[in-house]
Scaffold this motif. Structure first.
Motif, PDB file in Angstrom:
ATOM      1  N   TYR A   1      28.350  20.818  -1.793  1.00  0.00           N
ATOM      2  CA  TYR A   1      29.565  20.143  -2.260  1.00  0.00           C
ATOM      3  C   TYR A   1      29.752  18.862  -1.460  1.00  0.00           C
ATOM      4  O   TYR A   1      29.676  18.874  -0.232  1.00  0.00           O
ATOM      5  N   PHE A   2      30.019  17.744  -2.183  1.00  0.00           N
ATOM      6  CA  PHE A   2      30.272  16.445  -1.556  1.00  0.00           C
ATOM      7  C   PHE A   2      31.603  15.915  -2.086  1.00  0.00           C
ATOM      8  O   PHE A   2      31.743  15.662  -3.288  1.00  0.00           O
ATOM      9  N   GLY A   3      32.585  15.754  -1.204  1.00  0.00           N
ATOM     10  CA  GLY A   3      33.914  15.341  -1.633  1.00  0.00           C
ATOM     11  C   GLY A   3      33.961  13.941  -2.220  1.00  0.00           C
ATOM     12  O   GLY A   3      33.287  13.014  -1.739  1.00  0.00           O
ATOM     13  N   LEU A   4      34.774  13.786  -3.283  1.00  0.00           N
ATOM     14  CA  LEU A   4      35.083  12.491  -3.899  1.00  0.00           C
ATOM     15  C   LEU A   4      36.534  12.139  -3.584  1.00  0.00           C
ATOM     16  O   LEU A   4      37.354  13.025  -3.338  1.00  0.00           O
ATOM     17  N   ASN A   5      36.849  10.843  -3.645  1.00  0.00           N
ATOM     18  CA  ASN A   5      38.242  10.477  -3.439  1.00  0.00           C
ATOM     19  C   ASN A   5      39.088  10.883  -4.644  1.00  0.00           C
ATOM     20  O   ASN A   5      38.570  11.295  -5.684  1.00  0.00           O
ATOM     21  N   ALA A   6      40.398  10.788  -4.497  1.00  0.00           N
ATOM     22  CA  ALA A   6      41.307  11.286  -5.524  1.00  0.00           C
ATOM     23  C   ALA A   6      41.107  10.599  -6.860  1.00  0.00           C
ATOM     24  O   ALA A   6      41.312  11.203  -7.918  1.00  0.00           O
ATOM     25  N   ALA A   7      40.674   9.339  -6.830  1.00  0.00           N
ATOM     26  CA  ALA A   7      40.441   8.601  -8.068  1.00  0.00           C
ATOM     27  C   ALA A   7      39.104   8.943  -8.700  1.00  0.00           C
ATOM     28  O   ALA A   7      38.818   8.520  -9.827  1.00  0.00           O
ATOM     29  N   GLY A   8      38.276   9.687  -7.987  1.00  0.00           N
ATOM     30  CA  GLY A   8      36.973  10.058  -8.522  1.00  0.00           C
ATOM     31  C   GLY A   8      35.988   8.914  -8.572  1.00  0.00           C
ATOM     32  O   GLY A   8      35.086   8.904  -9.416  1.00  0.00           O
ATOM     33  N   LEU A   9      36.126   7.966  -7.647  1.00  0.00           N
ATOM     34  CA  LEU A   9      35.297   6.764  -7.704  1.00  0.00           C
ATOM     35  C   LEU A   9      34.349   6.610  -6.523  1.00  0.00           C
ATOM     36  O   LEU A   9      33.343   5.899  -6.632  1.00  0.00           O
ATOM     37  N   ALA A  10      34.659   7.226  -5.400  1.00  0.00           N
ATOM     38  CA  ALA A  10      33.875   6.975  -4.197  1.00  0.00           C
ATOM     39  C   ALA A  10      33.868   8.205  -3.305  1.00  0.00           C
ATOM     40  O   ALA A  10      34.655   9.144  -3.477  1.00  0.00           O
ATOM     41  N   LYS A  11      33.003   8.184  -2.319  1.00  0.00           N
ATOM     42  CA  LYS A  11      32.833   9.284  -1.379  1.00  0.00           C
ATOM     43  C   LYS A  11      34.087   9.496  -0.545  1.00  0.00           C
ATOM     44  O   LYS A  11      34.672   8.557  -0.017  1.00  0.00           O
ATOM     45  N   ASP A  12      34.509  10.746  -0.444  1.00  0.00           N
ATOM     46  CA  ASP A  12      35.544  11.183   0.494  1.00  0.00           C
ATOM     47  C   ASP A  12      35.184  12.615   0.858  1.00  0.00           C
ATOM     48  O   ASP A  12      35.663  13.576   0.249  1.00  0.00           O
ATOM     49  N   LEU A  13      34.313  12.785   1.833  1.00  0.00           N
ATOM     50  CA  LEU A  13      33.722  14.084   2.111  1.00  0.00           C
ATOM     51  C   LEU A  13      34.743  15.123   2.536  1.00  0.00           C
ATOM     52  O   LEU A  13      34.451  16.312   2.542  1.00  0.00           O
ATOM     53  N   GLY A  14      35.961  14.713   2.863  1.00  0.00           N
ATOM     54  CA  GLY A  14      36.995  15.663   3.256  1.00  0.00           C
ATOM     55  C   GLY A  14      37.868  16.150   2.125  1.00  0.00           C
ATOM     56  O   GLY A  14      38.752  16.978   2.346  1.00  0.00           O
ATOM     57  N   ASN A  15      37.640  15.690   0.895  1.00  0.00           N
ATOM     58  CA  ASN A  15      38.503  16.067  -0.220  1.00  0.00           C
ATOM     59  C   ASN A  15      38.169  17.480  -0.692  1.00  0.00           C
ATOM     60  O   ASN A  15      37.039  17.767  -1.084  1.00  0.00           O
ATOM     61  N   ASN A  16      39.175  18.348  -0.692  1.00  0.00           N
ATOM     62  CA  ASN A  16      38.985  19.741  -1.087  1.00  0.00           C
ATOM     63  C   ASN A  16      39.198  19.982  -2.572  1.00  0.00           C
ATOM     64  O   ASN A  16      38.878  21.063  -3.067  1.00  0.00           O
ATOM     65  N   ALA A  17      39.740  19.003  -3.286  1.00  0.00           N
ATOM     66  CA  ALA A  17      40.140  19.216  -4.672  1.00  0.00           C
ATOM     67  C   ALA A  17      39.277  18.475  -5.672  1.00  0.00           C
ATOM     68  O   ALA A  17      39.406  18.694  -6.879  1.00  0.00           O
ATOM     69  N   ARG A  18      38.407  17.593  -5.195  1.00  0.00           N
ATOM     70  CA  ARG A  18      37.559  16.839  -6.121  1.00  0.00           C
ATOM     71  C   ARG A  18      36.253  16.521  -5.412  1.00  0.00           C
ATOM     72  O   ARG A  18      36.256  16.037  -4.275  1.00  0.00           O
ATOM     73  N   GLY A  19      35.145  16.823  -6.067  1.00  0.00           N
ATOM     74  CA  GLY A  19      33.866  16.576  -5.418  1.00  0.00           C
ATOM     75  C   GLY A  19      32.717  16.631  -6.393  1.00  0.00           C
ATOM     76  O   GLY A  19      32.874  16.931  -7.585  1.00  0.00           O
TER      77      GLY A  19
END
Length: 741
Positions: free
Chosen positions: A138-156
């Motif tokens: 699992y690799f986290g995405l940012n809330a907008a679903g556009l870029a890497k955010d490895l800490g996002n638990n709700a979108r990846g």
């Protein structure tokens, strides 16, 4: 990987490749040193002087920088799930499992729902979930679903391997009834099977539950026909040249993707395991001596048409691009630019995929060696120190490897993508492990400069690229230790110790000429030859080796080892040479395969099984474990049955066992449906949702009439009369807490 005790053969329907090909004659530990110590009366007292010099404890060398480094007060807080053979997924009370991604599920809004009756077209599988879900991350995405955010638990982004296929469930009743003639396959059937292999990258979003975002631009499939770059020291070598890439710098497809790995720069590693059996090869007599030696070490002579006959479309290959001929490695032309004699050399690698770069071509990282890669798990990335990966070669009598990068880690490369991979994964040293009978071990570099490799009588290596392409032979040359099917590796995020599952070995103790008559014998790290009471002899239940690097330095060339756990059936509790770890009904298991450490909960290990020896009592399972440290047990004398390879005499082998596995530190968490393997696991960064793959439910199709659903071994997950489907499930705790607590 797919089953074990009776299948793994290059011409078997599932393409497995567990036939012993190690003829090196490398010595077992018992040949090196036969130490006889007293047995369980030493268990509480430590290993003694021989191994004691290798013991020192610390907290360096954690797996990744994502979790805390301290010792956790975490305890297992669920009731053990009972063993059983029901066609159901069973998890502890207080947990919920939801289905996320099944074979054939579309990954976009255009592809139709899966019919699950064999009528879905081959081309549609370029946009559907492949079969036999396996390793994933699992690799986290940012809330907008556009870029890497490895800490996002709700979108990846979920990257997932599709190891193999269950052929009869992929095609229609009429096609199955007509049979699959390997000498004359229907091209459209081949295309569907090719596309059902490979890797998925899908975006998942959590609202109430996780679901696949079919509108995501990140969603895509890589299949056994997708373009791949060849990167690293073997790129451009003569042994990589094919008509597809006369420069030897590219190939088509990734195949039999089993376990996986990740990188500190946020990319995914998919590992090509039992790829060898897919190829049609000639008899050794039609090859030169060198080519025959190399092919026999990897492919064997039994692959006359390949596992599925992909090299033999009815009417011949009329594609104009060698789409089917590439599975035939028989020399037919003047050189490698005129035929696909080298196509198999382009398989068997660790492949790097950037989940955040859909347009980027995956790269096969040849510096990590070519074999039956079960996975590639990293040690913690530490600034100023090299990147280190641990890998198993999953076949009987094969080896454990590690890779150490030349470049030291620089945190500025954390967003480097495949360019960072070029830096760290294309230039480094590949090592193979030798285990000594006194509990010590060494890592030997596989380098053409080593006189043992350069002067090896069994094979003449041309250069370092040849060493990497044929690293099994190089490992033979340096005297590496043959093991009981090395599978997944994992690095403890607190202690930095390395764990390797050794699934089983039905060849242990047998007579034969393999490995000079010695590879089937016993040694300290592979110490058991027994009968499980059901006719399975050898090491039918497997074990897990634990390694501690000298000085807690993952780049070290020496280590200490012990056996963390021995698989066994609980009814062998009174047999101290079989149930060495003291397993009970709450935690007994057979054939450990998947092994993975949580990064959200330091010290929590998940253990998954792929069993054929205990399935009369229980389906495959997943256990939660809180392993201790190397040296927490003692030396143990294992009294074996009469060993044929030892002249028929009884053989007692001294090994080093970890402390007994009490249910407080090892407990069954999940039992799968009939015929499945439990394999592949990842989590959200907060550890409150885990993703688990249920592979090939209903795999036993030996007596099934595809037109009579009542004869299917399983109908999971849909029930009724449905064909079974490999499926990714998401497991959460009903109170929203940490999984396993």
């Amino acid at each position: 990987m797919s089953d074990q005790l009776t299948k793994h053969h290059p011409d078997s329907p599932n393409g497995c490749d567990d036939v012993v090909r190690n003829t090196s004659g490398n010595r077992e530990f018992g040949d090196v040193l036969n130490v006889r110590l007293s047995r369980r009366n030493l268990l509480k007292g430590g290993f003694g002087l021989a191994a004691g010099s290798f013991m020192s404890f610390g907290l360096s060398g954690c797996l990744s920088s994502g979790g805390s480094g301290g010792s956790s007060a975490f305890t297992l807080g669920f009731d053990a799930v009972a063993k059983g053979t029901a066609d159901a997924l069973r998890i502890p009370t207080g947990y919920t499992a939801t289905y996320l991604y099944r074979v054939g599920d579309p990954i976009n809004a255009v592809t139709g729902a899966y019919a699950n009756d064999g009528t879905d077209l081959a081309a549609s599988f370029e946009h559907r979930a492949g079969d036999h879900h396996d390793g994933m991350a699992y690799f986290g995405l940012n809330a907008a679903g556009l870029a890497k955010d490895l800490g996002n638990n709700a979108r990846g982004l979920l990257c997932m391997n599709h190891e193999n296929i269950t052929q009869i469930f992929l095609h229609t009743v009429a096609e199955v009834g007509a049979g699959f003639d390997k000498a004359a396959r229907v091209p459209a059937q081949i295309d569907k099977e090719v596309n059902a292999h490979g890797v998925s990258v899908i975006e998942v979003v959590r609202n109430t539950n996780f679901s696949v975002n079919k509108l995501s631009g990140f969603n895509r499939r890589y299949t056994a026909a997708s373009p791949m770059e060849i990167s690293g020291p073997a790129a451009g070598d003569d042994l990589m040249v094919t008509p597809y890439s006369t420069a030897g710098s590219a190939t088509r497809g990734t195949l039999n993707n089993c376990a996986n790995g990740v990188t500190p720069w946020g990319t995914y590693l998919t590992c090509e395991e039992n790829w060898a059996g897919y190829f049609k090869r000639p008899a050794s007599s039609s090859l030169g001596a060198k080519a025959a030696t190399a092919q026999n070490r990897y492919i064997g002579s039994g692959s006359s048409n390949g596992s599925y006959g992909w090299a033999n479309p009815a009417g011949g290959d009329t594609s104009g691009t060698g789409l089917y001929d590439r599975w035939n490695i028989t020399p037919t032309g003047a050189d490698a630019t005129a035929d696909y004699r080298n196509a198999a050399n382009t398989m068997g690698w660790v492949v790097e995929i950037d989940p955040f770069a859909p347009a980027a071509t995956p790269r096969k990282r040849t510096a990590l060696g070519r074999f039956g890669h079960e996975g590639a798990m990293p040690a913690k990335a530490v600034a100023g120190k090299p990147i280190v990966y641990y890998m198993g070669d999953d076949a009987r009598g094969e080896y454990i490897y590690k890779y150490v990068s030349t470049a030291a880690w620089n945190a500025a490369d954390a967003d480097g993508g495949l360019t960072a991979g070029d830096k760290y994964l294309d230039d480094g040293k590949l090592y193979v492990a030798t285990f000594a009978a006194d509990g010590s071990g060494t890592w030997t570099e596989l380098n053409i400069a080593n006189p043992l490799i350069a002067g090896y009588a069994g094979y003449t290596f041309a250069d370092q690229a040849d060493v990497l392409i044929n690293c099994r032979l190089a490992a033979d040359a340096v005297g590496a230790t043959p093991m009981d099917r090395p599978e997944w590796t994992g690095v403890h995020p607190v202690t930095g110790e390395i764990y390797v599952t050794l699934t089983n070995n039905s060849d242990r103790g047998k007579t034969g000429t393999t490995n000079g008559g010695k590879s089937r014998g016993l040694d300290a790290a592979n110490p058991r030859y027994y009968d499980d009471g059901e006719g399975n002899k050898g090491n039918p239940n497997g074990h897990i080796v634990r390694i501690r690097e000298t000085g807690d330095d993952h780049a070290a060339t020496a280590f200490a080892w012990d056996v963390y756990l021995f698989g066994a059936e609980s009814d062998q509790f009174g047999n101290p040479s079989i149930n060495i770890s003291g397993l009970t009904d709450d935690n007994d298991f057979s054939s450990p395969d998947g092994l993975w450490f949580s990064q959200a909960v330091p010290g929590l290990m998940w253990l998954q099984t792929d069993d054929g020896a205990y399935t009369d009592v229980t389906n495959c399972m997943m256990l939660a474990a809180l392993p201790g440290k190397h040296g927490d047990g003692a030396a143990v004398d294992v009294a074996n049955l009469a060993v044929p390879s030892n002249g028929g005499a009884d053989q007692t082998v001294t090994t080093y066992a970890g402390k007994d596995a009490a249910p407080a530190t090892l407990r069954r968490f999940l039992v799968g449906p009939k015929g499945c393997e439990i394999t592949g696991i990842t989590e959200t960064p907060d550890g409150k949702a885990i993703f688990v793959n249920i592979q090939h439910p209903g795999e036993d199709t030996s007596a099934a009439d595809i037109g009579t659903p009542a004869n299917y071994q399983s109908h999971w997950p849909e029930g009724g009369s449905a064909r079974p489907r490999s499926t990714t499930v998401v497991i959460t705790k009903d109170n929203g807490g940490l999984i396993g607590a």
